[in-house]
Each structure stands twice: as C-alpha cells, then as structure tokens.
Design an enzyme around this catalytic site. Structure first.
Site, PDB file in Angstrom:
ATOM      1  CD  GLU A 251      -2.930  -2.951  -8.956  1.00 37.29           C
ATOM      2  OE1 GLU A 251      -3.704  -2.067  -8.502  1.00 37.29           O
ATOM      3  OE2 GLU A 251      -2.097  -3.569  -8.244  1.00 37.29           O
TER       4      GLU A 251
ATOM      5  CD  GLU B 297       2.373   1.588  -5.325  1.00 34.80           C
ATOM      6  OE1 GLU B 297       3.601   1.428  -5.373  1.00 34.80           O
ATOM      7  OE2 GLU B 297       1.837   2.466  -4.636  1.00 34.80           O
TER       8      GLU B 297
END
Lengths: 337, 337
Positions: A161, A303
């Site tokens: 994310e 991430e």
C-alpha cells in the site's frame, strides 16, 4: 487447508539430514505452505504483488511527515521501478502491478491500473472515510487483483500500500478493533515525533470518538479506512476463498488482515506474516493475530516491502524441503540409532 | 574500513525515495558493507562458503544426541549437496568447499579437501583438545580458506562447521571467556534434554575446572577447542587482515568469532552476524559482541546455514541501495519540503 499434504510434509521434514526442529521457523513455514498449496513440496516461485494506492482526507490535518502529493508521486515511482518494493519485485521476478484507487493528483502511466474511486477518502476526524458504494468498489478492486494473481498461476500473494496519512487510518481502525486508546498506540508512521506525534494521536482520538460503538468490520472500514486498506481487506478475503496463500506486509496490511479475519475467521489460515514493523503498534497487532513474523529488521516503509523481503526466506524453506537429502538417502545415522 | 565509502553510502541512502531509516537494518547493513568493501555500492554476488569439519574426543562422554559417525557422514553429505547449507549454497551460486580436518572415519570424495590434523581432538574433560602444532595447523587451514576466497574474488566469506559434540567445546570456550557457570549456559545442542543435558553441563564444568585460569585466547582454543573451531578463528583473523567481510553463522561460529576478536579487536569490524541461534547461550554471546543479528528464526543447525539464509537479506539491501530511485530522480517530494 490440505491436512494430508501437511502431514506428508511434516513426515518428509522429519527425514531430512538435520536434528529435528533445527531449521526453526523454516520448518513450520514450509509445512504451512504445504497445507495451503495442497502439495508436499510447495513452491514460491511465482509471486504476485499488488500495490494499492489512495489518498486520505485526513492528510489535511498534518498527520504525516510528507506532503499529500507524495502518494501520486510514489505511484509513478512504483510503475517506473524506483520504489523499494518495485526493486525487490524485479529482483525476485514477481508479477508486479500498481492500482491507483484515487489520488488528489492523477497518475497516467502504462504500468498503472487506474481504478479511481474518488480523489481521496473523507477526513476520518470529521466524517466517514467513504460511502457504502465506495467501500464495495474498494473491496472489489482487491478481489480483482487476487483473481488476476490466480489467472497468472501465482502461488503466493502480497498486497502492498501507499497513501500519505494511512498510518492514521490504520491506527484508528486497530485501536477501535482492539479497544485501545489513541495516545497509547499512535506511532511515528513516516516519521512524526514530539508535538506532531501528539497532534496525530489527538486526530486519531477524534476519529475514534466520532465513529465509536461500531462492531461491524465493514462499517469500521467505511468510517475509518482508506481505499487501499479496504482493497487489501477485499484481497485477503478473496485469497482465502480461492485458497491462495498470502504473505502479509507490515502495519497497514495487518489492519486489513485483522479486519478480514473479523469478516471471516477462515482468512487467518491463509495468512503468513512477512515481518514485524518498527511502527510500535504493529507488534501488539501481531500478538492479537497470534503471529510469529518471519523477519524483524526494524523496517517501517510499507509498500509490501517487508513481505517482499520475506519471500527469499520462504523460497529457501521450500528449496531446503525439496532438495535436502534424507537420512537414508545420505547414509547418515539419525539420533538414537 | 573505508570511512569515505561509508559516508558516501550514507549520503546516498538519505536520497532514496523512502522516509529516512524506514528500511531499518537494511540501511545499516549496506552502509557497513560499503565501509568494508570500500565502495559506495557494495555487492554480495560472489559469496565463499567454507565448511570445516572435525571430530571431538569429548563425544565419547555422551554429550550429543547423535553418534560420532555422523560427522564423517555429514562431510560426505555436504560434498554430495544434500546438507542444508549445501542446498542453500547451490541456490545462491556460492563457492562452496568442505574441509575435513579430522574425523574418526575417513572421508574420500572429490568434493572434500582433506587436511587431516588428527582423527579427533582430545576429550576436553580429561586433557587438552590439541597440541600447539595442531592448533597452528587448524589456524592455517582457516587462513588458507580465506586466501582461496580472495583468489576467487569473493566479496563475502562464510565459515560453517560440523563436528558431533562441538556445542560442548563451544560452550566451554564461551563460558571460560565470559566467566559464566556451565550449568547456566549449557544448552541442548543437537537436542539433548533432561538428565542428558545435566550430564552435558557436568562435562562442560569438568572441562572448565581442568582448564581454568587461562587468559590467552590461543591457549583457550588449544585446551577447549576443536579443529573446526580453531580453523574458523584462523579464517576470521585472516579475513580481517585482508579486508574481506565475514558473515558469521550461529553459536559455534560465534565462539570462534569472539576468540578471534580477543586475539585482535580489529576483527570485530569485519564481522556481520547472520542470525541468533535457538541455542540459548547464543543471545548472550551476541550481546557480548554488541551484535544485532540479521535473522531470528529459531534455527540451531550450524553448518553455516543461518549465515547462508542471511545472504539474501544482504543481497536485497545492496540491490535496494543501488537500484532505488532518489527523490530528485523520481520527482518525489521529500519530508519537510
């Protein structure tokens, strides 16, 4: 889960030329994967990484060390291969995709899937993060990513994310789920400290007060989530439905994972956890999920980067399991013989 | 160490598209490697793994869960590629060599370097482990392995070990160095427990009483060591002399490492530590060396296997360092901008 494959994998482990248990977590990981993949010899060669990005209205409250534009800038950086998880994805030969669910600045690049729900979610300290329709769109985006992974015959799914201010959203979600106070659990995220950290905690507290008394996990997501957090939750639910093993990343991903487990407790069986983040609240969340994370290296980037780092550990566990000699093959005496 | 390369690597890290410090240990590891390899962009592509094997006279005291024949059997298993570290070495494309320094049963195989010192070391609970000449032969074998690694242009050196009863020897060495009691630090090794563990501790205590009052690290090695422990110590000393970074494995290797640091404190600067073993004494030893290990996965196999697992972490750290975009390359706003 495939109990037969699990037992066969355990039996095989016991025959490998090493004292029983001496490979530690590498043994339990490969047995878990065997149960999930339904084979005595699981593999993690074909990994699928889906990065979900979205902007958060609460960013306007000054809760992040970085300006909101960074979300869209990083979406491009993912697509261009310059972000940490993109480098790791390339190194491991993973399927890598970036899904923009809504950023204040639009992103156009052939490597970006634009599935825009809105330009950002609502400021959770003032209003609900999204409408029911937006919630469903987010869940659907996650489901679709898993379906793409399955179409590509992936054996392991990672969601990552990006979203400036999303530790604020994740902290509020997790504090609400675990009934903890904002001041006790709000952490630095990208790197706020001192009075800015106190301010962030007060914004989380405000969001918790505004949206108190919610028990339904979907309603919690609607009020306190972000589009990327919703999408990861949808992805985890779908992965469990389809029997695709998931390697969960860090703090934000764990919020999605805990919510997915509240929706359907079966989801938990399909989750492995890549690492324990340096974000202080993460270790409490992992305890709640009864998780022993694979890595503990003080990472706090998100991430999907922590999960991506753990892939090499899973691959090594699979390789040891399938390629080590057995006591009888190698003519090595077992203990007690 | 190259302080210029170190500072340049730190500066480069600060420009990569991530919050400062958010890659945790991956940042410090690559900076350490930069200082050791004398380059802003270190690499761990060419890894050299030397496995030293030797039998221990103290095995006759029944301190191991496995019979003594297993040492020679495992030497063959290394050479044939069936042992855990051999599987990992192949997976990573390492230079892999096995050096037999003396086993009760001889081993003949084209993949084995036979540098036999004696068929086993002396029983440390009754006598010195070896003569001064044998000590020098062991140190020399370690030095030669490092010289081979350098000739092959390796950028990272791993020593592994095999020797039934060698946790007894390592426990005695470390208890002596750290002035601790045998009962407090003796652990299960390959898997002894209950009364057998108590017996093992009593054998360690007997060895400590017999060889008490020794301060010289070489004399400690001569009295309480084993040929493989001596060789690893020699290798670490040589690696530091030649500026070759070392990735230390687990409990036995750490005994060699601590002794090498006592011989020459400069050695410490060239050591990275792959993991913390499940052998309980290891975490104390790592504290003594002021070490934060890379992995903590409950491994306790030795053979260099924990260090081999950590190579993928170092490689990822190097890849992130050299391939991530900078804030200016990617047009990403930095914090505070």
């Amino acid at each position: 889960l495939d109990q037969e494959a699990k037992q066969a994998a355990e039996l095989h482990q016991a025959q490998l030329t090493k004292p029983p248990g001496s490979l530690g977590m590498l043994e339990s990981l490969v047995v878990d994967l065997a149960a999930m993949q339904g084979t005595v010899f699981p593999r993690c060669d074909n990994v699928h990484i889906s990065i979900f990005a979205a902007d958060h209205g609460v960013a306007c409250q000054g809760v992040s060390a970085f300006p909101q534009d960074v979300t869209a800038q990083m979406v491009l950086n993912f697509a261009q291969g310059g972000a940490a998880v993109a480098v790791l994805a390339k190194q491991m030969g993973a399927n890598f995709e970036v899904i923009n669910l809504g950023t204040v600045k639009p992103t156009m690049h052939p490597g970006i899937i634009n599935q825009i729900i809105a330009e950002q979610s609502g400021d959770i300290s003032q209003t609900a993060a999204m409408t029911e329709e937006q919630l469903l769109q987010g869940l659907q985006a996650g489901k679709q990513a898993v379906d793409r992974a399955i179409a590509l015959k992936s054996k392991l799914f990672i969601a990552g994310e990006m979203g400036i201010a999303n530790t604020t959203s994740a902290t509020a979600l997790l504090a609400s789920l675990l009934e903890l106070n904002a001041e006790d659990v709000t952490g630095p995220g990208t790197g706020v400290s001192g009075s800015r950290l106190e301010h962030k905690a007060s914004i989380v507290a405000q969001a918790l007060t505004l949206h108190q008394g919610i028990n339904d996990p979907f309603e919690l997501l609607r009020c306190l989530g972000g589009f990327e957090i919703v999408a990861m939750c949808g992805a985890y639910i779908r992965a469990a439905e389809k029997g695709l093993p998931v390697l969960v990343d860090g703090f934000i991903s764990s919020a999605s994972a805990l919510l997915a487990c509240k929706v359907n407790p079966e989801v938990r069986k399909w989750l492995l956890f890549g690492h324990c983040s340096a974000e202080p609240f993460h270790s409490k969340v992992l305890q709640e999920l009864d998780v022993e994370p694979i890595l503990m290296m003080g990472m706090r980037l998100g991430e999907g980067s922590g999960a991506a780092m753990a892939v090499s550990i899973l691959r090594a566990a699979c390789e040891l399991h399938s390629s080590m000699a057995t006591f009888s093959d190698a003519g090595v005496s077992n203990s007690g013989e």
